[in-house]
Design a protein around this motif. Structure first.
Motif, short mmCIF file in Angstrom:
data_model
loop_
_atom_site.label_atom_id
_atom_site.label_comp_id
_atom_site.label_asym_id
_atom_site.label_seq_id
_atom_site.Cartn_x
_atom_site.Cartn_y
_atom_site.Cartn_z
N ILE A 16 0.84 -1.21 0.00
CA ILE A 16 0.00 0.00 0.00
C ILE A 16 0.87 1.25 0.00
CG2 ILE A 16 -1.67 1.34 1.35
CD1 ILE A 16 -2.73 -1.49 2.34
N LYS A 17 1.88 1.27 0.86
CA LYS A 17 2.76 2.44 0.94
C LYS A 17 3.51 2.64 -0.37
CE LYS A 17 3.30 2.79 5.90
NZ LYS A 17 4.24 2.95 7.01
N GLN A 38 -6.33 -2.80 -4.75
CA GLN A 38 -7.26 -3.93 -4.86
C GLN A 38 -6.70 -5.01 -5.78
OE1 GLN A 38 -11.67 -3.61 -4.79
NE2 GLN A 38 -11.53 -4.34 -6.90
N GLY A 39 -6.01 -4.62 -6.84
CA GLY A 39 -5.38 -5.59 -7.73
C GLY A 39 -4.34 -6.44 -7.03
N GLU A 40 -3.65 -5.84 -6.08
CA GLU A 40 -2.59 -6.55 -5.34
C GLU A 40 -3.14 -7.37 -4.17
OE1 GLU A 40 0.79 -6.78 -5.79
OE2 GLU A 40 0.56 -5.76 -7.71
N ILE A 41 -4.06 -6.78 -3.43
CA ILE A 41 -4.54 -7.40 -2.19
C ILE A 41 -5.84 -8.18 -2.41
CG2 ILE A 41 -5.33 -6.90 0.17
CD1 ILE A 41 -3.32 -4.59 0.20
N PHE A 69 -18.99 3.94 -3.66
CA PHE A 69 -19.71 4.46 -4.82
C PHE A 69 -19.50 3.61 -6.07
CE2 PHE A 69 -20.00 7.11 -8.64
CZ PHE A 69 -21.30 7.58 -8.52
N TYR A 70 -18.26 3.23 -6.34
CA TYR A 70 -17.94 2.49 -7.55
C TYR A 70 -18.09 0.99 -7.32
CZ TYR A 70 -16.16 6.83 -9.46
OH TYR A 70 -16.05 8.12 -9.92
N SER A 71 -18.91 0.35 -8.15
CA SER A 71 -19.19 -1.08 -7.97
C SER A 71 -17.97 -1.95 -8.26
CB SER A 71 -20.36 -1.52 -8.84
OG SER A 71 -20.06 -1.33 -10.20
N PHE A 72 -16.97 -1.40 -8.92
CA PHE A 72 -15.76 -2.17 -9.20
C PHE A 72 -15.03 -2.52 -7.91
CE2 PHE A 72 -11.14 -2.19 -9.69
CZ PHE A 72 -10.99 -3.27 -10.54
N PHE A 73 -15.06 -1.60 -6.95
CA PHE A 73 -14.34 -1.81 -5.70
C PHE A 73 -15.15 -2.69 -4.76
CE2 PHE A 73 -12.60 2.48 -6.93
CZ PHE A 73 -11.37 2.00 -7.32
N THR A 74 -14.43 -3.51 -3.99
CA THR A 74 -15.09 -4.39 -3.04
C THR A 74 -14.41 -4.32 -1.68
OG1 THR A 74 -15.81 -6.65 -2.58
CG2 THR A 74 -13.76 -6.42 -3.79
N MET A 75 -15.23 -4.38 -0.64
CA MET A 75 -14.70 -4.38 0.72
C MET A 75 -14.68 -5.79 1.29
SD MET A 75 -16.30 -0.86 2.24
CE MET A 75 -17.80 -0.68 1.28
N GLN A 76 -15.14 -6.75 0.50
CA GLN A 76 -15.17 -8.15 0.91
C GLN A 76 -14.25 -8.96 0.00
OE1 GLN A 76 -16.95 -9.22 3.57
NE2 GLN A 76 -17.57 -7.11 3.86
N PRO A 77 -13.57 -9.96 0.54
CA PRO A 77 -12.73 -10.79 -0.34
C PRO A 77 -13.59 -11.53 -1.34
CG PRO A 77 -12.80 -11.70 1.89
CD PRO A 77 -13.55 -10.41 1.93
N LYS A 78 -13.11 -11.61 -2.56
CA LYS A 78 -13.83 -12.33 -3.60
C LYS A 78 -13.32 -13.76 -3.68
CE LYS A 78 -15.19 -8.53 -6.52
NZ LYS A 78 -15.19 -7.93 -7.85
N GLY A 79 -14.18 -14.62 -4.21
CA GLY A 79 -13.80 -16.01 -4.40
C GLY A 79 -12.82 -16.17 -5.54
N LYS A 80 -12.24 -17.34 -5.64
CA LYS A 80 -11.30 -17.65 -6.73
C LYS A 80 -12.00 -17.46 -8.07
CE LYS A 80 -8.53 -21.47 -8.52
NZ LYS A 80 -8.22 -22.90 -8.39
N HIS A 81 -13.30 -17.78 -8.12
CA HIS A 81 -14.10 -17.63 -9.34
C HIS A 81 -15.26 -16.69 -9.05
CE1 HIS A 81 -11.82 -20.98 -10.92
NE2 HIS A 81 -12.20 -21.73 -9.91
N PRO A 82 -15.06 -15.38 -9.25
CA PRO A 82 -16.14 -14.43 -8.99
C PRO A 82 -17.24 -14.53 -10.06
CG PRO A 82 -14.20 -13.28 -9.80
CD PRO A 82 -13.82 -14.72 -9.64
#
Length: 161
Positions: A16-17, A38-41, A69-82
């Motif tokens: 992040i830093k 988000q791409g990294e984490i 606001f933006y649906s692209f971002f997520t605050m929950q971890p996604k599955g291997k197959h979203p």
């Protein structure tokens, strides 16, 4: 129910830093920073948002506002197959709701959730731009069109290794 606070791993703090530094700590680069983090984490929990706000010297509320606001971002971890089911007008009138219901039934999760094994996560989108194939779902980058509820088990089976 109390919110569980996660502890960031040092590896994630360093990532992040580094990303914030890459964008010269400019608040105007917030969306780019969020996208790369988000791409990294994989997702943007509150603790990640707090660190980004601190690094860019902006209020956490501004970071949260953009993330939520933006649906692209997520605050929950996604599955291997979203899995994303399109709920745009064309898909909706052609039965997308029953497709979404069937994914929920088969996977035993709700929209915005991830299966306990981390294999699948389920979301709905407004439109993915494949209206001619309605109703449509995506798993990762693969588009499945002209779906009916009976197709769901077969599609999921493709990803059960």
């Amino acid at each position: 129910m109390a919110k569980v606070k996660i502890k960031l791993r040092q590896e994630h703090i360093d990532i992040i830093k580094s990303i914030c530094k890459k964008f010269d700590y400019k608040p105007g680069e917030l969306i780019n920073v969020l996208h790369q983090v988000q791409g990294e984490i994989g997702y943007l929990p509150a603790e990640v948002q707090e660190l980004i706000a601190e690094e860019l010297k902006i209020p956490v509320s501004k970071v949260f506002g953009v993330v939520s606001f933006y649906s692209f971002f997520t605050m929950q971890p996604k599955g291997k197959h979203p899995i994303s089911v399109c709920m745009g007008t064309a898909c909706y009138v052609r039965g997308a709701e029953s497709i979404l219901d069937e994914f929920q039934r088969v996977l035993k999760i709700g929209v915005g959730e991830t299966t306990p094994d981390g294999k699948f996560s389920l979301t709905s989108l407004r439109c993915i731009g494949a209206c001619g194939l309605a109703p449509v779902a995506m798993i990762g980058d693969k588009v499945y069109g002209r779906l009916c509820p009976d197709d769901v088990k077969k599609i999921i089976a493709e990803y059960n290794d």
